[in-house]
Design a protein around this motif. Structure first.
Motif, PDB file in Angstrom:
ATOM      1  N   THR A  33      -6.082   0.089   5.224  1.00 59.32           N
ATOM      2  CA  THR A  33      -4.543  -0.101   4.812  1.00 59.32           C
ATOM      3  C   THR A  33      -4.114   1.272   4.271  1.00 59.32           C
ATOM      4  N   PHE A  34      -4.651   1.662   2.948  1.00 57.25           N
ATOM      5  CA  PHE A  34      -4.420   2.789   2.405  1.00 57.25           C
ATOM      6  C   PHE A  34      -4.572   4.008   2.892  1.00 57.25           C
ATOM      7  N   PRO A  35      -5.773   4.418   3.636  1.00 57.67           N
ATOM      8  CA  PRO A  35      -5.858   5.560   4.281  1.00 57.67           C
ATOM      9  C   PRO A  35      -5.001   5.654   5.568  1.00 57.67           C
ATOM     10  N   ILE A  36      -4.606   4.472   6.273  1.00 52.72           N
ATOM     11  CA  ILE A  36      -4.000   4.679   7.243  1.00 52.72           C
ATOM     12  C   ILE A  36      -2.287   4.758   6.968  1.00 52.72           C
ATOM     13  N   GLU A  37      -1.929   4.275   6.050  1.00 49.09           N
ATOM     14  CA  GLU A  37      -0.516   4.106   5.552  1.00 49.09           C
ATOM     15  C   GLU A  37      -0.504   5.848   5.008  1.00 49.09           C
ATOM     16  N   ALA A  38      -1.339   6.350   4.193  1.00 50.13           N
ATOM     17  CA  ALA A  38      -1.412   7.719   3.786  1.00 50.13           C
ATOM     18  C   ALA A  38      -1.217   8.631   4.971  1.00 50.13           C
ATOM     19  N   ALA A  39      -2.139   8.413   6.179  1.00 50.08           N
ATOM     20  CA  ALA A  39      -2.090   9.442   7.205  1.00 50.08           C
ATOM     21  C   ALA A  39      -0.604   9.179   7.929  1.00 50.08           C
ATOM     22  N   MET A  40      -0.073   7.999   7.991  1.00 53.51           N
ATOM     23  CA  MET A  40       1.236   7.914   8.721  1.00 53.51           C
ATOM     24  C   MET A  40       2.204   8.733   7.728  1.00 53.51           C
ATOM     25  N   MET A  41       1.996   8.816   6.333  1.00 50.42           N
ATOM     26  CA  MET A  41       2.989   9.413   5.870  1.00 50.42           C
ATOM     27  C   MET A  41       2.881  10.899   5.920  1.00 50.42           C
ATOM     28  N   ALA A  42       1.630  11.456   5.993  1.00 50.57           N
ATOM     29  CA  ALA A  42       1.300  12.907   6.002  1.00 50.57           C
ATOM     30  C   ALA A  42       1.659  13.237   7.555  1.00 50.57           C
ATOM     31  N   ALA A  43       1.586  12.351   8.385  1.00 50.56           N
ATOM     32  CA  ALA A  43       2.234  12.794   9.883  1.00 50.56           C
ATOM     33  C   ALA A  43       3.705  12.687  10.131  1.00 50.56           C
ATOM     34  N   ASP A  44       4.296  12.042   8.767  1.00 50.64           N
ATOM     35  CA  ASP A  44       5.689  11.675   9.228  1.00 50.64           C
ATOM     36  C   ASP A  44       6.158  10.823  10.344  1.00 50.64           C
ATOM     37  N   MET A  45       5.145   9.803  10.199  1.00 49.80           N
ATOM     38  CA  MET A  45       5.347   8.712  11.523  1.00 49.80           C
ATOM     39  C   MET A  45       5.843   7.519  10.686  1.00 49.80           C
ATOM     40  N   ALA A  46       6.993   7.287  11.370  1.00 47.67           N
ATOM     41  CA  ALA A  46       7.974   6.135  10.960  1.00 47.67           C
ATOM     42  C   ALA A  46       7.043   4.443  11.152  1.00 47.67           C
ATOM     43  N   PRO A  47       6.992   3.975   9.842  1.00 51.90           N
ATOM     44  CA  PRO A  47       6.277   2.641   9.972  1.00 51.90           C
ATOM     45  C   PRO A  47       6.676   1.915  11.256  1.00 51.90           C
TER      46      PRO A  47
ATOM     47  N   ALA B 141       0.816  -1.151  -0.101  1.00 51.36           N
ATOM     48  CA  ALA B 141       0.070  -0.084   0.083  1.00 51.36           C
ATOM     49  C   ALA B 141       0.825   1.222  -0.071  1.00 51.36           C
ATOM     50  N   SER B 142       1.821   1.054   0.692  1.00 44.37           N
ATOM     51  CA  SER B 142       2.634   2.427   0.882  1.00 44.37           C
ATOM     52  C   SER B 142       3.566   2.805  -0.354  1.00 44.37           C
ATOM     53  N   ALA B 143       3.834   1.465  -1.076  1.00 45.06           N
ATOM     54  CA  ALA B 143       4.674   1.827  -2.414  1.00 45.06           C
ATOM     55  C   ALA B 143       3.807   2.287  -3.244  1.00 45.06           C
ATOM     56  N   LEU B 144       2.416   1.723  -3.229  1.00 46.09           N
ATOM     57  CA  LEU B 144       1.445   2.196  -4.482  1.00 46.09           C
ATOM     58  C   LEU B 144       1.371   3.742  -4.411  1.00 46.09           C
TER      59      LEU B 144
ATOM     60  N   LYS C 247      -7.289   3.743  14.841  1.00 40.71           N
ATOM     61  CA  LYS C 247      -7.007   4.375  16.354  1.00 40.71           C
ATOM     62  C   LYS C 247      -5.535   3.749  17.091  1.00 40.71           C
ATOM     63  N   MET C 248      -5.481   2.308  16.560  1.00 39.09           N
ATOM     64  CA  MET C 248      -4.142   1.658  17.133  1.00 39.09           C
ATOM     65  C   MET C 248      -3.007   2.174  16.575  1.00 39.09           C
ATOM     66  N   ALA C 249      -3.147   2.747  15.305  1.00 43.49           N
ATOM     67  CA  ALA C 249      -2.087   3.473  14.674  1.00 43.49           C
ATOM     68  C   ALA C 249      -1.600   4.734  15.014  1.00 43.49           C
ATOM     69  N   GLY C 250      -2.644   5.452  15.681  1.00 49.70           N
ATOM     70  CA  GLY C 250      -2.397   6.934  16.429  1.00 49.70           C
ATOM     71  C   GLY C 250      -2.977   7.874  15.072  1.00 49.70           C
TER      72      GLY C 250
ATOM     73  N   ASN D 139       4.274  14.668  13.540  1.00 51.20           N
ATOM     74  CA  ASN D 139       3.376  15.886  13.574  1.00 51.20           C
ATOM     75  C   ASN D 139       1.922  15.510  13.358  1.00 51.20           C
ATOM     76  N   LEU D 140       1.053  15.380  14.319  1.00 48.98           N
ATOM     77  CA  LEU D 140      -0.243  14.947  14.244  1.00 48.98           C
ATOM     78  C   LEU D 140      -0.989  16.312  14.015  1.00 48.98           C
ATOM     79  N   ASP D 141      -0.353  17.800  14.212  1.00 49.80           N
ATOM     80  CA  ASP D 141      -1.209  18.839  13.974  1.00 49.80           C
ATOM     81  C   ASP D 141      -1.148  19.468  12.885  1.00 49.80           C
ATOM     82  N   ILE D 142      -1.724  18.480  11.693  1.00 49.07           N
ATOM     83  CA  ILE D 142      -1.938  18.876  10.582  1.00 49.07           C
ATOM     84  C   ILE D 142      -3.432  18.710   9.945  1.00 49.07           C
ATOM     85  N   GLU D 143      -3.631  19.372   8.925  1.00 49.17           N
ATOM     86  CA  GLU D 143      -5.203  19.271   8.339  1.00 49.17           C
ATOM     87  C   GLU D 143      -5.028  18.183   7.187  1.00 49.17           C
TER      88      GLU D 143
END
Length: 385
Positions: A204-218, A180-183, A275-278, A250-254
């Motif tokens: 999976t797609f939305p969660i991986e995208a949100a982690m990228m947006a928040a710069d959250m290491a997998p 999902a991340s690669a795609l 929720k588990m992913a934060g 950084n979770l303080d993003i829109e």
């Protein structure tokens, strides 16, 4: 610190994305092959790669590469490798996995058995002992034969890196987190753009995208096998990598990231996983069929993994489903759509030929990543939407 060669396997067709990730971490790529990327790194690089790479399944510390057409040859060449540089006297070691493509040696169990014996013989001579307690750190060895050449490495990751630790609930036919991340990385989507997955399943797609947006290491919320290799990788390497990962979040993003699915159980699972992913605050999930996909703003992205019709009874539903996808996409203003599927009539039923089509293997299944490209948005301030 010693420089090692590390090998990172990935889904066939996503090597360019993984290469870019490794370069972005600051390490030098030495080779790109089908399904894997090799790079040079020190002990800190082992920690960084495991924690930050989104698109690899695991990180292997390369011990050697040998050509072997007979088991005698495999034994001698495995024995000649410097195993004592990695495995201590009390290390627990075994050949965890062997695979072989277009090679004379093709029996995984025989390859595993011969190599284990060869490593034991080598270490018996080096350490001057005839019996190994194997009560220390674990060193699972993986070997991949291609055209009689074996790449031999020790797994630093342990549990596959696609297991980020957030997917507690799944639905049928989930896409892996690494794929999902690669795609997502194969699209021009950025965190300030709209992203919708109308077949989100367990999210999976939305969660991986949100982690990228928040710069959250997998790998921020999990552990790795090589953390116990303190003779090779100091604890500070892992501590430094984790500290950097925590500081970058950084979770303080829109964001405007949405996941829809017709199945209520899937939406429940997606919300729990987010929720588990934060990252649940960054995603809007809703039970909704693809026919009701609409958005008031232009220049968004659909990235999705719709049903392929793996079961015979489902195949008859595919033409109508993909026509619905096409109709919904047509109603969106200047959007792009990226869709992975094994359904070979997807373009026909969607009603538009894809601008690009990339072949990607999802496990052993050949799939197509259809890319329907919308126009680029104007630069901010130049034209009013």
């Amino acid at each position: 610190m010693n420089l090692w060669e590390l090998t990172a396997p990935c889904h066939f067709g996503t090597e360019a994305v993984l290469k870019r990730e490794i370069l972005d971490l600051g390490y030098e790529v030495t080779r790109v092959e089908d399904g894997r990327v090799t790079f040079e790194a020190d002990a800190q690089g082992v920690a960084d790669a495991n924690l930050f790479l989104r698109t690899t399944e695991r990180v292997l510390l390369k011990v050697g590469e040998v050509k072997a057409e007979t088991f005698d040859e495999l034994f001698e060449k495995t024995k000649a490798l410097p195993w004592e540089n990695y495995i201590p006297k009390n290390g627990k070691f075994w050949v965890a996995k062997a695979n072989s493509i277009k090679s004379k040696l093709f029996s995984p169990s025989d390859i595993q058995s011969i190599m284990k014996k060869a490593i034991v013989e080598r270490l018996k001579g080096i350490y001057g002992i005839s019996w190994f307690p194997e009560d220390g750190p674990e060193f699972p060895i993986r070997v991949a034969f291609m055209k009689d050449v074996a790449l031999i490495g020790i797994d630093t990751s342990g549990v596959s890196l696609h297991k980020r630790g957030y997917r507690q609930m799944t639905v049928k036919a989930p896409i892996t987190e690494t794929l999902a991340s690669a795609l997502l990385m194969l699209t021009p989507w950025k965190k300030d753009r709209i992203l919708v997955d109308p077949f989100c399943g367990s999210g999976t797609f939305p969660i991986e995208a949100a982690m990228m947006a928040a710069d959250m290491a997998p790998g921020l919320n999990r552990h790795f096998l090589a953390e116990s290799w303190e003779h090779l990788i100091p604890k500070e390497c892992w501590e430094d990598a984790r500290e950097e990962a925590r500081e970058r979040v950084n979770l303080d993003i829109e964001t405007d990231i949405q996941g829809f699915d017709i199945d209520a159980a899937a939406i429940k699972a997606a919300r729990a996983n987010a929720k588990m992913a934060g990252v649940d605050r960054l995603i809007h999930f809703q039970q909704r069929p693809v026919s009701e996909l609409h958005h008031s703003k232009p220049f968004g992205f659909i990235v999705t993994n719709p049903p392929y019709g793996e079961r015979i009874e489902e195949k008859s539903n595919l033409p109508a489903l993909y026509r619905e996808i096409g109709e919904s996409y047509k109603g969106l203003d200047r959007w792009s759509m990226y869709l992975i599927t094994a359904y070979d009539k997807a373009e026909n039923d969607i009603g538009r030929k894809a601008d690009k089509n990339r072949k990607i293997y999802n496990g052993m299944m050949k799939t197509y990543y259809y890319q329907f490209l919308g126009p680029r948005p104007p630069k901010k301030g130049s034209i009013k939407e």
